[in-house]
Scaffold this motif. Structure first.
Motif, PDB file in Angstrom:
ATOM      1  N   SER A 212      70.596 -12.754  26.556  1.00 30.54           N
ATOM      2  CA  SER A 212      71.828 -12.430  25.842  1.00 30.54           C
ATOM      3  C   SER A 212      72.492 -11.196  26.450  1.00 30.54           C
ATOM      4  N   TYR A 213      73.824 -11.090  26.246  1.00 32.07           N
ATOM      5  CA  TYR A 213      74.611 -10.019  26.856  1.00 32.07           C
ATOM      6  C   TYR A 213      75.580  -9.414  25.844  1.00 32.07           C
ATOM      7  N   ARG A 214      75.938  -8.144  26.117  1.00 32.45           N
ATOM      8  CA  ARG A 214      77.007  -7.472  25.394  1.00 32.45           C
ATOM      9  C   ARG A 214      78.167  -7.210  26.356  1.00 32.45           C
ATOM     10  N   PHE A 215      79.349  -7.172  25.810  1.00 32.30           N
ATOM     11  CA  PHE A 215      80.569  -6.897  26.568  1.00 32.30           C
ATOM     12  C   PHE A 215      80.644  -5.401  26.848  1.00 32.30           C
ATOM     13  N   ASN A 216      80.908  -5.024  28.105  1.00 32.51           N
ATOM     14  CA  ASN A 216      80.929  -3.613  28.464  1.00 32.51           C
ATOM     15  C   ASN A 216      82.314  -3.150  28.917  1.00 32.51           C
ATOM     16  N   LEU A 217      83.313  -3.983  28.664  1.00 35.36           N
ATOM     17  CA  LEU A 217      84.696  -3.603  28.933  1.00 35.36           C
ATOM     18  C   LEU A 217      85.422  -3.484  27.590  1.00 35.36           C
ATOM     19  N   THR A 218      86.732  -3.529  27.616  1.00 34.19           N
ATOM     20  CA  THR A 218      87.522  -3.576  26.388  1.00 34.19           C
ATOM     21  C   THR A 218      88.550  -4.684  26.528  1.00 34.19           C
ATOM     22  N   GLN A 242     101.069   8.363  41.536  1.00 27.38           N
ATOM     23  CA  GLN A 242     100.247   7.457  40.739  1.00 27.38           C
ATOM     24  C   GLN A 242      98.805   7.991  40.753  1.00 27.38           C
ATOM     25  N   CYS A 243      98.456   8.772  39.760  1.00 28.43           N
ATOM     26  CA  CYS A 243      97.169   9.478  39.768  1.00 28.43           C
ATOM     27  C   CYS A 243      96.242   9.089  38.628  1.00 28.43           C
ATOM     28  N   GLU A 244      96.744   8.381  37.625  1.00 28.46           N
ATOM     29  CA  GLU A 244      95.924   8.069  36.452  1.00 28.46           C
ATOM     30  C   GLU A 244      94.993   6.898  36.716  1.00 28.46           C
ATOM     31  N   VAL A 245      93.710   7.099  36.455  1.00 26.05           N
ATOM     32  CA  VAL A 245      92.724   6.022  36.543  1.00 26.05           C
ATOM     33  C   VAL A 245      92.678   5.326  35.189  1.00 26.05           C
ATOM     34  N   VAL A 246      93.097   4.076  35.150  1.00 22.76           N
ATOM     35  CA  VAL A 246      93.100   3.310  33.906  1.00 22.76           C
ATOM     36  C   VAL A 246      91.746   2.597  33.778  1.00 22.76           C
ATOM     37  N   PRO A 247      91.027   2.790  32.680  1.00 19.63           N
ATOM     38  CA  PRO A 247      89.737   2.097  32.508  1.00 19.63           C
ATOM     39  C   PRO A 247      89.917   0.579  32.597  1.00 19.63           C
ATOM     40  N   SER A 248      88.954  -0.077  33.180  1.00 20.56           N
ATOM     41  CA  SER A 248      89.017  -1.540  33.340  1.00 20.56           C
ATOM     42  C   SER A 248      89.093  -2.214  31.983  1.00 20.56           C
ATOM     43  N   PHE A 249      89.866  -3.295  31.913  1.00 17.39           N
ATOM     44  CA  PHE A 249      89.964  -4.034  30.655  1.00 17.39           C
ATOM     45  C   PHE A 249      90.266  -5.501  30.916  1.00 17.39           C
ATOM     46  N   VAL A 250      90.100  -6.297  29.885  1.00 15.56           N
ATOM     47  CA  VAL A 250      90.409  -7.725  29.934  1.00 15.56           C
ATOM     48  C   VAL A 250      91.592  -7.988  29.018  1.00 15.56           C
ATOM     49  N   LYS A 251      92.566  -8.674  29.548  1.00 18.84           N
ATOM     50  CA  LYS A 251      93.759  -9.038  28.771  1.00 18.84           C
ATOM     51  C   LYS A 251      93.691 -10.525  28.449  1.00 18.84           C
ATOM     52  N   LEU A 252      93.741 -10.841  27.156  1.00 21.57           N
ATOM     53  CA  LEU A 252      93.605 -12.234  26.734  1.00 21.57           C
ATOM     54  C   LEU A 252      94.867 -13.038  26.973  1.00 21.57           C
TER      55      LEU A 252
END
Length: 254
Positions: A212-218, A242-252
């Protein structure tokens, strides 16, 4: 002066192109005879030079050769301006910067917003990376494989899992699996396939219990404005902010 090339195309990525433009930048009154004397062992030398001339990278006037593009330096930009909101900035043509300049460092460490989409569903994977594409993410893996860039030791392990797999095919299975986390905190997978193993290797999912796994993104519906540039100077001026590091995410998506 040595020149750093960004946004390579099939001509600029030739080793001889890099050698030739550095030679032309540091020598005056360059004739074909001088080029042949400097690069006597180069195969198809005249044919290659003609390719560069026809592409507009090299000028030929009165049988003299010179570069026909601007080499940007620190003096061409205000390097102290503050960061701007993250955007998708697009400029497809090669551009040239003085090697060793602060500008090179500013460009390489600036951020690009990367989106991986597929034709099976509306799910998108979003990542941020430095312009040099050294960030350890899935978008850079596919980019490095496509462009035949030397893989990092970690990416070599990923290559053993999925190889030069078609991007859309891989995303079909990866996004279908990630979609399950929109409804469940924990997803069971008795026999993880190569795509699940890849997601785990990148820490986009983490083992919770056996099988089993848990989601580690948003999950996020954030969008970024796309700006297309036609002028290299304008693109560089915007990109270095362009200096901002945007955290990885999933867009539905919809």
């Amino acid at each position: 002066m040595q020149i750093k090339i960004f946004n390579h195309n099939r001509l600029t990525e030739r080793p001889f192109f890099q050698e030739l433009i550095n030679f032309l930048t540091n020598h005056d009154d360059v004739t074909l005879r001088k080029i042949k004397a400097a690069f006597g062992n180069e195969q198809n030398l005249e044919r290659q030079i003609e390719d560069f001339v026809q592409a507009g990278f090299i000028s030929r006037l009165d049988k003299r050769y010179a570069i026909q593009f601007q080499v940007f330096t620190d003096a061409d930009f205000d390097l102290t301006l503050p960061a701007t909101e993250p955007q998708h900035l697009s400029f497809e043509q090669p551009f040239f910067v003085a090697e060793g300049s602060e500008l090179v460092s500013k460009i390489q460490t600036s951020q690009v917003q990367q989106t991986l989409a597929n034709q099976t569903n509306a799910i998108e994977l979003h990542f941020s990376s430095d312009f040099a594409r050294t960030a350890n993410n899935l978008a850079n893996y596919f980019y490095h494989v496509e462009k035949r860039v030397a893989l990092t030791p970690f990416e070599q392990q990923i290559f053993k899992l999925i190889g030069d797999v078609d991007l859309d095919y891989a995303l079909k299975y990866m996004t279908t699996f990630l979609l399950k986390f929109a409804k469940k905190d924990v997803v069971k997978q008795k026999r993880p396939d190569i795509f699940v193993k890849t997601l785990e290797a990148y820490d986009y999912i983490v083992k919770y219990e056996e099988e089993s796994y848990r989601f580690n993104l948003t999950f996020d519906e954030r969008e970024f404005e796309t700006v297309v540039f036609r002028d290299a100077h304008d693109f560089i001026a915007a990109q270095i902010r362009q200096c901002e590091v945007v955290p990885s995410f999933v867009k539905l998506g919809v």
